[in-house]
Design a protein around this motif. Structure first.
Motif, PDB file in Angstrom:
ATOM      1  N   GLN A  72       0.423  11.692 -17.148  1.00  0.00           N
ATOM      2  CA  GLN A  72      -0.613  10.836 -17.676  1.00  0.00           C
ATOM      3  C   GLN A  72      -0.215   9.342 -17.652  1.00  0.00           C
ATOM      4  O   GLN A  72       0.984   8.845 -17.745  1.00  0.00           O
ATOM      5  CB  GLN A  72      -0.738  11.077 -19.148  1.00  0.00           C
ATOM      6  CG  GLN A  72      -1.791  10.017 -19.811  1.00  0.00           C
ATOM      7  CD  GLN A  72      -1.844  10.055 -21.407  1.00  0.00           C
ATOM      8  OE1 GLN A  72      -0.839   9.595 -22.078  1.00  0.00           O
ATOM      9  NE2 GLN A  72      -2.851  10.670 -22.069  1.00  0.00           N
ATOM     10  N   VAL A  73      -0.988   8.520 -16.843  1.00  0.00           N
ATOM     11  CA  VAL A  73      -0.761   7.398 -16.219  1.00  0.00           C
ATOM     12  C   VAL A  73      -1.418   6.088 -17.236  1.00  0.00           C
ATOM     13  O   VAL A  73      -2.588   6.321 -17.326  1.00  0.00           O
ATOM     14  CB  VAL A  73      -1.138   7.128 -14.798  1.00  0.00           C
ATOM     15  CG1 VAL A  73      -0.845   5.641 -14.347  1.00  0.00           C
ATOM     16  CG2 VAL A  73      -0.435   8.288 -13.976  1.00  0.00           C
ATOM     17  N   LEU A  74      -0.703   5.461 -17.938  1.00  0.00           N
ATOM     18  CA  LEU A  74      -1.179   4.165 -18.562  1.00  0.00           C
ATOM     19  C   LEU A  74      -1.167   2.950 -17.949  1.00  0.00           C
ATOM     20  O   LEU A  74      -0.022   2.769 -17.155  1.00  0.00           O
ATOM     21  CB  LEU A  74      -0.743   4.203 -20.098  1.00  0.00           C
ATOM     22  CG  LEU A  74      -0.489   5.200 -20.906  1.00  0.00           C
ATOM     23  CD1 LEU A  74       0.256   4.907 -22.072  1.00  0.00           C
ATOM     24  CD2 LEU A  74      -1.777   5.620 -21.251  1.00  0.00           C
ATOM     25  N   ALA A  75      -1.964   2.100 -17.652  1.00  0.00           N
ATOM     26  CA  ALA A  75      -1.911   0.917 -16.887  1.00  0.00           C
ATOM     27  C   ALA A  75      -2.284  -0.346 -17.953  1.00  0.00           C
ATOM     28  O   ALA A  75      -3.183  -0.135 -19.026  1.00  0.00           O
ATOM     29  CB  ALA A  75      -2.684   0.834 -16.020  1.00  0.00           C
ATOM     30  N   GLY A  76      -1.745  -1.288 -17.873  1.00  0.00           N
ATOM     31  CA  GLY A  76      -2.165  -2.681 -18.601  1.00  0.00           C
ATOM     32  C   GLY A  76      -1.462  -2.991 -19.819  1.00  0.00           C
ATOM     33  O   GLY A  76      -1.936  -3.726 -20.855  1.00  0.00           O
ATOM     34  N   GLY A  77      -0.222  -2.175 -20.100  1.00  0.00           N
ATOM     35  CA  GLY A  77       0.573  -2.602 -21.575  1.00  0.00           C
ATOM     36  C   GLY A  77       1.362  -3.599 -21.105  1.00  0.00           C
ATOM     37  O   GLY A  77       1.642  -4.244 -19.858  1.00  0.00           O
ATOM     38  N   ALA A 118      -4.284  13.198 -15.805  1.00  0.00           N
ATOM     39  CA  ALA A 118      -3.816  14.590 -15.262  1.00  0.00           C
ATOM     40  C   ALA A 118      -3.307  14.463 -13.904  1.00  0.00           C
ATOM     41  O   ALA A 118      -3.631  15.263 -13.029  1.00  0.00           O
ATOM     42  CB  ALA A 118      -4.829  15.647 -15.424  1.00  0.00           C
ATOM     43  N   LEU A 119      -2.560  13.557 -13.394  1.00  0.00           N
ATOM     44  CA  LEU A 119      -1.955  13.400 -12.136  1.00  0.00           C
ATOM     45  C   LEU A 119      -1.127  14.363 -11.591  1.00  0.00           C
ATOM     46  O   LEU A 119      -0.278  14.587 -12.351  1.00  0.00           O
ATOM     47  CB  LEU A 119      -1.625  11.906 -11.919  1.00  0.00           C
ATOM     48  CG  LEU A 119      -0.910  11.663 -10.715  1.00  0.00           C
ATOM     49  CD1 LEU A 119      -2.223  11.320  -9.652  1.00  0.00           C
ATOM     50  CD2 LEU A 119      -0.074  10.431 -10.546  1.00  0.00           C
ATOM     51  N   PRO A 120      -1.366  15.039 -10.572  1.00  0.00           N
ATOM     52  CA  PRO A 120      -0.652  16.134  -9.996  1.00  0.00           C
ATOM     53  C   PRO A 120       0.580  15.379  -9.701  1.00  0.00           C
ATOM     54  O   PRO A 120       0.547  14.159  -9.002  1.00  0.00           O
ATOM     55  CB  PRO A 120      -1.355  16.779  -9.144  1.00  0.00           C
ATOM     56  CG  PRO A 120      -2.834  16.570  -9.185  1.00  0.00           C
ATOM     57  CD  PRO A 120      -2.659  15.195  -9.991  1.00  0.00           C
ATOM     58  N   TRP A 121       1.803  16.032  -9.776  1.00  0.00           N
ATOM     59  CA  TRP A 121       3.241  15.392  -9.629  1.00  0.00           C
ATOM     60  C   TRP A 121       3.360  15.031  -8.257  1.00  0.00           C
ATOM     61  O   TRP A 121       3.950  13.785  -7.988  1.00  0.00           O
ATOM     62  CB  TRP A 121       4.268  16.337  -9.833  1.00  0.00           C
ATOM     63  CG  TRP A 121       4.312  17.686  -9.128  1.00  0.00           C
ATOM     64  CD1 TRP A 121       3.909  18.847  -9.592  1.00  0.00           C
ATOM     65  CD2 TRP A 121       4.826  17.947  -8.061  1.00  0.00           C
ATOM     66  NE1 TRP A 121       4.099  19.699  -8.570  1.00  0.00           N
ATOM     67  CE2 TRP A 121       4.755  19.418  -7.703  1.00  0.00           C
ATOM     68  CE3 TRP A 121       5.569  17.359  -7.184  1.00  0.00           C
ATOM     69  CZ2 TRP A 121       5.034  19.943  -6.517  1.00  0.00           C
ATOM     70  CZ3 TRP A 121       6.149  17.843  -5.900  1.00  0.00           C
ATOM     71  CH2 TRP A 121       5.722  19.268  -5.548  1.00  0.00           C
ATOM     72  N   GLU A 122       2.932  15.761  -7.374  1.00  0.00           N
ATOM     73  CA  GLU A 122       3.046  15.432  -5.759  1.00  0.00           C
ATOM     74  C   GLU A 122       2.631  14.100  -5.645  1.00  0.00           C
ATOM     75  O   GLU A 122       2.628  13.364  -4.397  1.00  0.00           O
ATOM     76  CB  GLU A 122       2.438  16.308  -4.957  1.00  0.00           C
ATOM     77  CG  GLU A 122       1.057  16.740  -4.989  1.00  0.00           C
ATOM     78  CD  GLU A 122       0.672  17.984  -5.953  1.00  0.00           C
ATOM     79  OE1 GLU A 122      -0.290  18.701  -6.024  1.00  0.00           O
ATOM     80  OE2 GLU A 122       1.540  18.166  -6.864  1.00  0.00           O
TER      81      GLU A 122
END
Length: 552
Positions: free
Chosen positions: A200-205, A220-224
């Motif tokens: 899970q990617v958060l941005a802008g904190g 839900a970003l795949p690890w690769e």
């Protein structure tokens, strides 16, 4: 922990040689101040209020005992005998001479350490959970992923002159101990219903002048695709982030201005060009990195030793307090993680002398396979202590003054160096920390309060993370006078929140009394085992404000 190969060592050695020549030319007057500024900050060198400061990188907070010994040696030879551990898990030397910095960097390189990108408008030290790899609630060890990010981001040619500094944090546990919600990018590792590893990617904190909590950019970003997605995100920031105003140059301002949907659209468009490119991770690459983070050769601890540990805990009240607050459960039965308190009134929070560093390194060799962790809260952790040796370790820590059984309490406060050192600070932080520690030194009172985060910053840059303290203290300047603003209700964990300002600021000498009034409201109004944060959220700020101002 990660070990340099020939490429790593060559890269660091060459940077030392480059900077040595750059420093020589600067001291000889061949390079001007403006030209030297970006050179020195990219090597972690600041000019502070009274002297230079060198910030040394400790990637994702991991130290080997021989590295800590080297830091202690450097603190004694090139500084005033101590170093300061920061909330970004780095170490700062506050008094080195400019002409000595190349020699310090050369010494660091002999133990696989450096100061690269600990400052400047680039990607800073990636941080994670201090219990990574040993936590009982861990889904995936985040350290190999942090190392992949470190190698990808170091000297990245496209991201060496970003609009502003850039910070990434990673958690791999069910409970966030890395404060991912208040980073430029926060990463949470989890497994989906098919047991596939995802991010899970958060941005802008971020904190500072305009504090914000990150928005979910990808759920839900795949690890690769971790590195390619990070690359796409930072490309968008690099292209569209503001450069005309440093106070509005962080990614959080861009995300807020565009909105998360439009920002995501631009990231996805950029990602489409590189998604399956050369930086796509393979299983071999990940497995190679994981080989640096294998479990140590732990012996099996007999059940009788665990029973004896619990028996001693029941019999000795002082030891029981230490265990309750400073000892953390381990994923392996018979082992514990032990936190060493760096919060002593005779030192600034996070400060450790060179001699103490050597002593801690010796303890790490004897009790924890030569490994030390630096925490976001400015403490140290020995991560692998067999339970039949915890009592012995506790006794030795007590002799060093590092067994204060106060981790997670009001006394375990976070504090930036403030006006005692920093040229940016509006007010001093350390005297406030010491006054609060003196006012609230009763262990019984601290334990009755329960978990409570108190964070202190000397200016709006928020190096003390005051925005996310349950109680936050910010030094402000009023016509040349030092005042302190109090905020309540911040939180750095999974349920991230930013504190609200209580009201007008206070003189330095009034701060402990103000904190006392806030705590009295909590003690009087809490229900059952409510934590301070829970009581505050139930009541709101009004009763605290009334007690502090109306009853003044």
């Amino acid at each position: 922990m990660y070990q340099y190969d020939a490429y790593d060592q060559t890269l660091v050695d060459e940077r030392v040689a480059q900077f040595r020549d750059q420093m020589r030319r600067y001291l000889a007057g061949e390079i001007g101040e403006a030209e030297f500024l970006p050179i020195r900050v990219q090597n972690g060198l600041y000019i502070q209020r009274y002297a230079p400061m060198l910030r040394i990188a400790i990637p994702y907070g991991m130290l080997a005992s021989y590295q800590l010994r080297k830091l202690g040696d450097l603190a004694e030879r090139f500084d005033r005998g101590y170093g300061h551990f920061t909330t970004r898990t780095n170490l700062q030397l506050n008094w080195p001479r400019l002409e000595d910095v190349p020699d310090i960097l050369a010494e660091l390189a002999t133990v696989q350490m450096h100061s690269i990108q600990t400052s400047g408008n680039d990607i800073r030290n990636t941080t994670t959970d201090q219990f990574a790899g040993i936590a009982k609630d861990e889904i995936e060890d985040p350290r190999p992923w942090c190392e992949l990010i470190r190698q990808w981001s170091t000297f990245h040619p496209e991201f060496y002159f970003l609009p502003r500094k850039f910070k990434i944090a990673v958690t791999g546990a069910t409970h966030d101990r890395a404060a991912i919600g208040v980073h430029d990018i926060g990463l949470r590792i989890y497994r989906d219903v098919h047991d596939e590893l995802r991010f899970q990617v958060l941005a802008g904190g971020g904190l500072g002048r305009t504090p914000m909590i990150g928005d979910v950019l990808h759920d839900a970003l795949p690890w690769e695709h971790l590195l390619t997605y990070l690359e796409a995100t930072i490309r968008v920031y690099n292209q569209f982030g503001r450069r005309d105003n440093k106070f509005k140059a962080r990614i959080k301002i861009l995300v807020k201005a565009l909105g998360i949907e439009e920002f995501r659209r631009r990231v996805d468009a950029e990602w489409a060009h590189i998604k399956d490119g050369a930086q796509t991770l393979t299983q071999d690459a990940v497995d190679h990195m994981k080989r640096f983070f294998i479990d140590p050769a732990r012996r099996e601890v007999p059940a009788s030793a665990i029973d004896n540990f619990e028996h001693y805990r029941r019999q000795d009240r002082a030891f029981a307090r230490f265990v309750t607050n400073n000892v953390t459960d381990h994923k392996v039965a018979g082992y514990k993680a032990v936190t060493l308190s760096l919060k002593r009134r005779e030192y600034a929070p996070g400060d450790v002398t060179g001699e103490q560093m050597r002593q801690i390194a010796d303890l790490a060799d004897e009790y924890s396979f030569g490994e030390i962790r630096v925490t976001h809260e400015q403490n140290l952790v020995l991560s692998d202590v067999a339970v039949d040796r915890v009592v012995e370790l506790w006794q030795k820590l007590d002799a060093l003054g590092m067994a204060n059984p106060t981790i997670g309490t009001l006394a375990d406060l976070i504090c930036c160096p403030g006006g005692d050192y920093c040229a940016l600070a509006n007010a001093k932080s350390i005297p406030i920390a010491q006054a609060i520690q003196e006012r609230f030194e009763s262990l019984d009172f601290l334990y009755d309060l329960g978990p409570l985060d108190l964070n202190i910053s000397g200016c709006m840059n928020a190096c003390g993370h005051h925005h996310i303290g349950h109680i936050g203290i910010l030094g402000v300047d009023k016509k040349g006078e030092e005042y302190y603003q109090i905020s309540l209700g911040g939180n750095q964990d999974d349920d991230t929140s930013l504190g609200k300002i209580l009201g007008p600021s206070f003189f330095r000498e009034d701060v402990p009394e103000v904190i006392d009034k806030v705590l009295k409201v909590y003690v009087e109004q809490r229900q059952g085992e409510e934590r301070f944060l829970d009581t505050y959220r139930r009541l709101g700020i009004k009763p605290f404000k009334e007690r502090v101002y109306v009853a003044a």
